[in-house]
Write an enzyme that holds these catalytic residues in place. Structure first.
Site, PDB file in Angstrom:
ATOM      1  N   TYR A 133       1.947   3.302  -5.364  1.00 57.21           N
ATOM      2  CA  TYR A 133       1.270   4.630  -6.430  1.00 57.21           C
ATOM      3  C   TYR A 133       0.929   5.512  -4.850  1.00 57.21           C
ATOM      4  O   TYR A 133       0.617   4.822  -4.110  1.00 57.21           O
ATOM      5  CB  TYR A 133      -0.137   4.240  -6.901  1.00 57.21           C
ATOM      6  CG  TYR A 133      -0.303   5.106  -7.257  1.00 57.21           C
ATOM      7  CD1 TYR A 133      -0.808   5.857  -8.972  1.00 57.21           C
ATOM      8  CD2 TYR A 133      -1.599   5.799  -6.776  1.00 57.21           C
ATOM      9  CE1 TYR A 133      -0.989   6.580  -9.840  1.00 57.21           C
ATOM     10  CE2 TYR A 133      -2.943   6.688  -6.985  1.00 57.21           C
ATOM     11  CZ  TYR A 133      -2.904   6.936  -8.085  1.00 57.21           C
ATOM     12  OH  TYR A 133      -3.730   8.430  -8.636  1.00 57.21           O
ATOM     13  N   THR A 137      -1.066   6.534  -3.097  1.00 60.97           N
ATOM     14  CA  THR A 137      -2.241   6.578  -2.432  1.00 60.97           C
ATOM     15  C   THR A 137      -1.842   5.695  -1.607  1.00 60.97           C
ATOM     16  O   THR A 137      -2.639   5.170  -0.429  1.00 60.97           O
ATOM     17  CB  THR A 137      -3.914   6.175  -3.039  1.00 60.97           C
ATOM     18  OG1 THR A 137      -4.131   5.962  -3.845  1.00 60.97           O
ATOM     19  CG2 THR A 137      -4.059   7.412  -3.354  1.00 60.97           C
ATOM     20  N   LYS A 138      -0.653   4.477  -2.536  1.00 59.25           N
ATOM     21  CA  LYS A 138       0.088   3.091  -1.333  1.00 59.25           C
ATOM     22  C   LYS A 138       0.145   3.142   0.243  1.00 59.25           C
ATOM     23  O   LYS A 138       0.521   4.352   0.498  1.00 59.25           O
ATOM     24  CB  LYS A 138       0.715   2.240  -2.141  1.00 59.25           C
ATOM     25  CG  LYS A 138      -0.250   2.075  -3.316  1.00 59.25           C
ATOM     26  CD  LYS A 138      -1.324   1.043  -3.004  1.00 59.25           C
ATOM     27  CE  LYS A 138      -1.933   0.126  -4.432  1.00 59.25           C
ATOM     28  NZ  LYS A 138      -2.257   1.077  -5.506  1.00 59.25           N
ATOM     29  N   ASN A 139       0.015   2.634   1.101  1.00 62.60           N
ATOM     30  CA  ASN A 139       0.645   2.483   2.406  1.00 62.60           C
ATOM     31  C   ASN A 139       1.722   3.231   2.216  1.00 62.60           C
ATOM     32  O   ASN A 139       2.314   4.056   3.153  1.00 62.60           O
ATOM     33  CB  ASN A 139       0.549   1.308   2.745  1.00 62.60           C
ATOM     34  CG  ASN A 139      -0.933   0.969   3.129  1.00 62.60           C
ATOM     35  OD1 ASN A 139      -1.920   1.382   3.203  1.00 62.60           O
ATOM     36  ND2 ASN A 139      -1.425   0.445   4.503  1.00 62.60           N
TER      37      ASN A 139
END
Ligand code: PLP
Length: 371
Positions: free
Chosen positions: A183, A185-187
């Site tokens: 997604y 906003t993930k790293n």
């Protein structure tokens, strides 16, 4: 109010020229769904999970759902899950028709408490789902020992923990299956996307069938499956981000170290790291011992992004709370309740400048006098 116009966001998803060029290249190629980019992404991601088989899907939620399905977990089974997580962890269990058994977390790591896991195992337990929350690995050494002793499957929810590790073993390389989210906003991201890792070639084959209507050969359906395929546009973006992950992770770890060293407010508890753990700081999450609402308002006023993951533990969400109330089921989860009331995540993403870090430190340390 200083620099309030320069708000430091809590997260900053990256879509740079490289990602855009990769997406356009795929669009021009005409091979846009589960083609060569997806195969290459699976291959390259596999290096992060000690060479395990990797199967790409369209989200982290689909990854959890399919992992449970491929392991044969369904009605009548119980799965042990932390309530202090994103709802997707428990939702996947309910989606396969199994029962969720909520277990408490450790105060320091915010991850499943192995002693509580052991106490929750029953004759119906089929699997344990540790969540590597905020990017901190759960106590996999102890959880795997319990699973081995009781003959249980382990589905790691590593959706927030790309490249986290415990004693040198990466998350996603411990359990029967590991699951990752891409997604934005993930790293690392692929717009939307997910990956399942497994050491078992048969499970990997089942996962490949499940994601594509049960087909390996077109129209020769072997089992009942879904359509949760990844697009090649997503995979191409994921490959670019995969290439940047190591540098970004080092930067997150360095940012977190700076914050932990300089945050000195007595009513703010900085994150702990368990021995042998590699915390990759998807979130830098502190505990506020005082009026959290007031603290968050002060931080926002100072231009410092902040967010609570998660204000309501899963067992208190309507689809879990109501049936449990009806059945007279009461979960005793004191650390979960305490964490939900105290946590605040601060910016730690790799785009932070030294000036941003200092502004975060100043704003957080000012809470010492303000609360
Ligand atoms: C712990 C956890 N599990 C599962 C998920 C689900 O991932 P996705 O949003 O890609 O479906 C997420 C991401 O939001 C997550 O943080």
């Amino acid at each position: 109010m200083t620099d309030a116009h320069e708000f430091i966001p809590a997260a900053r998803p990256v879509i740079d020229e490289e990602e855009i060029e990769a997406a356009v290249r795929v669009l021009r190629s005409g091979r846009v769904v589960q083609g060569p980019e997806v195969a290459a992404f699976e291959e390259e991601f596999s290096e992060l999970v000690d060479g395990r088989h990797c199967v790409a899907v369209n989200s982290g939620t689909s990854a959890l759902h399919l992992a449970l399905m491929a392991l044969g977990i369904g009605p009548g089974d119980e799965v042990i899950v932390p309530s202090f997580s994103f709802a997707a962890s428990a939702n996947a269990v309910r989606l396969v028709g199994a029962d969720v058994v909520f277990v408490d977390i450790e105060a320091d790591t915010f991850c499943l408490d192995p002693a509580a896991v052991e106490a929750a195992v029953t004759s119906r337990t089929a699997a344990i789902m540790p969540v590597h929350l905020y990017g901190h690995p759960a106590a996999m050494d102890r959880i795997m020992a319990i699973a081995a002793q009781r003959g249980l499957a382990v589905v790691e929810d590593a959706c927030q923990a790309h490249a986290a590790a415990l004693n040198g073993t990466p998350v996603g390389a411990f359990g029967s299956a590991g699951t990752f989210s891409f997604y934005p906003t993930k790293n690392m991201h692929s717009l939307e996307g997910g990956m399942i890792s497994t050491a078992d070639a048969e499970v990997a084959r089942t996962l490949r069938l499940l994601r594509n209507q049960g087909m390996e050969q077109r129209y020769a359906n072997e089992i009942v499956g879904a359509n949760v395929r990844m697009t090649d546009v997503s995979a191409a973006i994921g490959r670019v981000q995969r290439g940047k992950l190591a540098g970004w992770t080092e930067q997150r770890i360095a940012n977190a170290a700076y914050l932990t060293e300089h945050i000195t407010a007595a009513n703010v508890v900085t994150p702990k790291v368990a021995e042998g753990a590699r915390h990759i700081y998807h979130q830098y999450t502190v505990r506020i011992q005082g009026d959290r609402e007031a603290a968050m308002a002060r931080l926002t006023e100072a231009g410092v992004g902040n967010a609570v993951y998660y204000p309501t533990p899963i067992h208190r969400l309507k689809p879990y709370w109501e049936p449990d109330q009806k059945a007279g089921r009461i979960w005793d989860l004191p650390e979960t309740e305490r964490a939900a009331a105290e946590v605040v995540s601060l910016p730690v993403h790799p785009a932070l400048t030294q000036r941003d870090l200092d502004r975060i430190v100043t704003a957080v340390n000012a809470l010492g006098e303000q609360l």
